[in-house]
Design an enzyme around this catalytic site. Structure first.
Site, PDB file in Angstrom:
ATOM      1  N   LYS A   1      48.834  41.315  43.680  1.00 59.07           N
ATOM      2  CA  LYS A   1      49.387  40.965  42.335  1.00 59.07           C
ATOM      3  C   LYS A   1      50.045  42.008  41.483  1.00 59.07           C
ATOM      4  O   LYS A   1      50.911  41.801  40.887  1.00 59.07           O
ATOM      5  CB  LYS A   1      48.221  40.663  41.537  1.00 59.07           C
ATOM      6  CG  LYS A   1      47.689  39.273  42.239  1.00 59.07           C
ATOM      7  CD  LYS A   1      46.322  38.961  41.434  1.00 59.07           C
ATOM      8  CE  LYS A   1      45.428  38.228  42.064  1.00 59.07           C
ATOM      9  NZ  LYS A   1      43.893  37.714  41.741  1.00 59.07           N
ATOM     10  N   GLY A   2      49.703  43.442  42.033  1.00 52.27           N
ATOM     11  CA  GLY A   2      50.278  44.327  41.155  1.00 52.27           C
ATOM     12  C   GLY A   2      51.753  44.610  41.047  1.00 52.27           C
ATOM     13  O   GLY A   2      52.312  45.055  40.188  1.00 52.27           O
TER      14      GLY A   2
ATOM     15  N   ASP B   1      45.310  47.300  38.451  1.00 53.59           N
ATOM     16  CA  ASP B   1      44.086  46.705  38.030  1.00 53.59           C
ATOM     17  C   ASP B   1      42.671  47.921  38.183  1.00 53.59           C
ATOM     18  O   ASP B   1      42.858  48.715  39.259  1.00 53.59           O
ATOM     19  CB  ASP B   1      43.949  45.540  38.541  1.00 53.59           C
ATOM     20  CG  ASP B   1      43.313  45.500  40.082  1.00 53.59           C
ATOM     21  OD1 ASP B   1      43.964  45.994  40.744  1.00 53.59           O
ATOM     22  OD2 ASP B   1      42.258  44.854  40.418  1.00 53.59           O
TER      23      ASP B   1
ATOM     24  N   ARG C   1      46.089  44.765  34.189  1.00 55.58           N
ATOM     25  CA  ARG C   1      47.321  44.594  34.738  1.00 55.58           C
ATOM     26  C   ARG C   1      48.264  44.680  33.872  1.00 55.58           C
ATOM     27  O   ARG C   1      49.483  44.748  33.842  1.00 55.58           O
ATOM     28  CB  ARG C   1      47.209  43.540  35.661  1.00 55.58           C
ATOM     29  CG  ARG C   1      46.553  43.469  36.764  1.00 55.58           C
ATOM     30  CD  ARG C   1      46.526  42.332  37.753  1.00 55.58           C
ATOM     31  NE  ARG C   1      45.754  42.381  38.798  1.00 55.58           N
ATOM     32  CZ  ARG C   1      45.803  42.952  40.033  1.00 55.58           C
ATOM     33  NH1 ARG C   1      47.046  43.748  40.150  1.00 55.58           N
ATOM     34  NH2 ARG C   1      44.628  42.634  41.024  1.00 55.58           N
TER      35      ARG C   1
ATOM     36  N   ASP D   1      49.769  54.485  47.697  1.00 59.06           N
ATOM     37  CA  ASP D   1      48.499  55.693  47.741  1.00 59.06           C
ATOM     38  C   ASP D   1      48.301  56.183  49.198  1.00 59.06           C
ATOM     39  O   ASP D   1      48.925  57.049  49.612  1.00 59.06           O
ATOM     40  CB  ASP D   1      47.109  54.686  47.474  1.00 59.06           C
ATOM     41  CG  ASP D   1      46.083  55.492  47.252  1.00 59.06           C
ATOM     42  OD1 ASP D   1      46.015  56.505  46.790  1.00 59.06           O
ATOM     43  OD2 ASP D   1      44.728  54.972  47.228  1.00 59.06           O
TER      44      ASP D   1
ATOM     45  N   GLU E   1      56.838  47.705  44.741  1.00 57.10           N
ATOM     46  CA  GLU E   1      55.502  47.820  44.627  1.00 57.10           C
ATOM     47  C   GLU E   1      54.956  48.641  43.603  1.00 57.10           C
ATOM     48  O   GLU E   1      55.778  49.257  42.612  1.00 57.10           O
ATOM     49  CB  GLU E   1      55.102  48.484  46.093  1.00 57.10           C
ATOM     50  CG  GLU E   1      53.762  49.038  46.473  1.00 57.10           C
ATOM     51  CD  GLU E   1      52.679  47.669  46.305  1.00 57.10           C
ATOM     52  OE1 GLU E   1      52.921  46.776  45.508  1.00 57.10           O
ATOM     53  OE2 GLU E   1      51.859  47.790  47.260  1.00 57.10           O
ATOM     54  N   ASP E   2      53.745  48.373  43.161  1.00 53.24           N
ATOM     55  CA  ASP E   2      53.172  49.093  41.768  1.00 53.24           C
ATOM     56  C   ASP E   2      52.999  50.507  42.154  1.00 53.24           C
ATOM     57  O   ASP E   2      53.294  51.242  41.570  1.00 53.24           O
ATOM     58  CB  ASP E   2      51.928  48.543  41.496  1.00 53.24           C
ATOM     59  CG  ASP E   2      50.750  47.940  42.563  1.00 53.24           C
ATOM     60  OD1 ASP E   2      51.120  48.234  43.546  1.00 53.24           O
ATOM     61  OD2 ASP E   2      49.843  47.444  42.055  1.00 53.24           O
TER      62      ASP E   2
ATOM     63  N   PHE F   1      43.031  57.494  39.737  1.00 55.44           N
ATOM     64  CA  PHE F   1      43.002  56.290  39.612  1.00 55.44           C
ATOM     65  C   PHE F   1      43.418  55.355  38.467  1.00 55.44           C
ATOM     66  O   PHE F   1      42.996  55.794  37.275  1.00 55.44           O
ATOM     67  CB  PHE F   1      41.539  55.588  39.907  1.00 55.44           C
ATOM     68  CG  PHE F   1      41.751  54.020  40.217  1.00 55.44           C
ATOM     69  CD1 PHE F   1      41.977  53.421  41.639  1.00 55.44           C
ATOM     70  CD2 PHE F   1      41.532  53.184  39.247  1.00 55.44           C
ATOM     71  CE1 PHE F   1      42.081  52.245  41.952  1.00 55.44           C
ATOM     72  CE2 PHE F   1      41.795  51.624  39.489  1.00 55.44           C
ATOM     73  CZ  PHE F   1      41.814  51.134  40.768  1.00 55.44           C
ATOM     74  N   VAL F   2      44.547  54.841  38.438  1.00 48.68           N
ATOM     75  CA  VAL F   2      45.312  54.308  37.235  1.00 48.68           C
ATOM     76  C   VAL F   2      45.327  52.798  37.136  1.00 48.68           C
ATOM     77  O   VAL F   2      45.299  52.201  38.114  1.00 48.68           O
ATOM     78  CB  VAL F   2      47.068  54.933  37.363  1.00 48.68           C
ATOM     79  CG1 VAL F   2      46.861  56.277  36.890  1.00 48.68           C
ATOM     80  CG2 VAL F   2      47.557  54.542  38.511  1.00 48.68           C
TER      81      VAL F   2
ATOM     82  N   LYS G   1      51.372  58.315  44.805  1.00 45.58           N
ATOM     83  CA  LYS G   1      50.380  59.292  45.025  1.00 45.58           C
ATOM     84  C   LYS G   1      50.505  59.830  46.325  1.00 45.58           C
ATOM     85  O   LYS G   1      49.726  59.760  47.219  1.00 45.58           O
ATOM     86  CB  LYS G   1      49.071  58.696  44.973  1.00 45.58           C
ATOM     87  CG  LYS G   1      48.512  58.410  43.389  1.00 45.58           C
ATOM     88  CD  LYS G   1      47.017  57.922  43.636  1.00 45.58           C
ATOM     89  CE  LYS G   1      46.608  56.460  43.349  1.00 45.58           C
ATOM     90  NZ  LYS G   1      45.189  56.420  43.046  1.00 45.58           N
TER      91      LYS G   1
END
Ligand code: IMP
Ligand code: MG
Length: 176
Positions: free
Chosen positions: A41-42, A159, A165, A103, A99-100, A152-153, A131
Site C-alpha cells: 500500500k505504501g 506505516d 500512512r 530497505d 515505491e515508498d 524506521f520511518v 536506506k
C-alpha cells in the site's frame, strides 16, 4: 494509543523534493507516455503526489501490485509474498515503478526481474526514500527522494502496524 512521532523531513521539504523529481521525469519522458506502477500500500501515496506534478503533455496511467515482505512489526522477514498482480499488460510500455522506500532491496529485486520478463519498452525505479545502509540485494534506483540512515520511518505512505500512512511528513516513532 497514539505513538509520539518526531518529524524527520517536513511536509514542505517532501513536497518540494517530489516536484523536483517530477521535473526530471518531465524532461526524461518528453513525447512519451508513462505507465506508473505503485506497490501497495505504501507506494500509492507517493504515486499520486508525484503524478500531480507530471506535465499534462505526458499521458499517465496507473496500475497497482502488492507484495508483502513485512508483518506488523518493523523487521524484514526476507520472504516476499505476491498478493496482487497488475491489471494491465506492460508489454511495450514505458513503466516507472513508484515505491515508498527501499530497505533491504528484496522487494524490488524480485519485482524488477518479474516485470522485465513481461517485455516493457523500459522500466525505471523511483523511490521516495532509500536506506542504502540496509541493502542486501542490488537494485538500481533511477529517481530518489531522500537517503536516510537506518531508521524506521512512517508517513507519506509508510506505516507502522498499518497506521500513519496519511501523515504529510516523514517521521520517526519516539521510544521512551
Ligand atoms: P525491502 O524489501 O526490505 O526493500 O522492503 C521494502 C518495503 O518494506 C517498503 O516498501 C516498505 O513497505 C517496508 N519498509 C521498509 N522500511 C520501512 C520503514 O522504515 N518504514 C515503513 N516501512 C518500511
Ligand atoms: Mg512498500
Amino acid at each position: 494509543m497514539n505513538d509520539k512521532i518526531k518529524v524527520l523531513i517536513s511536509a514542505e521539504k517532501v513536497d518540494a523534493r517530489i516536484r523536483e523529481i517530477a521535473d526530471r521525469i518531465n524532461e526524461d519522458y518528453k513525447g512519451k507516455s508513462i505507465h506508473m506502477i505503485s506497490i501497495l500500500k505504501g507506494g500509492a501515496y507517493f504515486m499520486t503526489e508525484l503524478s500531480k506534478y507530471i506535465s499534462e503533455d505526458i499521458p499517465v496511467t496507473f496500475d497497482f501490485m502488492q507484495v508483502s515482505s513485512y508483518g506488523n512489526g518493523t523487521e524484514s522477514s526476507g520472504h516476499i509474498k505476491f498478493t496482487k498482480d497488475l491489471d494491465e499488460s506492460i508489454q511495450g510500455r514505458d513503466v516507472i515503478i513508484v515505491e515508498d522506500i527501499i530497505d533491504t532491496g528484496h522487494t524490488l529485486f524480485y519485482l524488477m526481474d518479474l516485470l522485465a520478463e513481461r517485455k516493457p519498452a523500459s522500466v525505471k525505479l523511483c523511490t521516495l526514500l532509500d536506506k542504502p545502509g540496509r541493502r542486501v540485494r542490488d537494485v538500481k534506483v533511477d529517481y530518489e527522494g531522500f537517503r536516510i540512515d537506518d531508521l524506521f520511518v512512517v508517513g507519506c505512505g509508510m506505516d507502522y502496524a498499518q497506521k500513519y500512512r496519511n501523515l504529510p511528513y516523514i517521521g520517526v516513532i519516539e521510544t521512551e
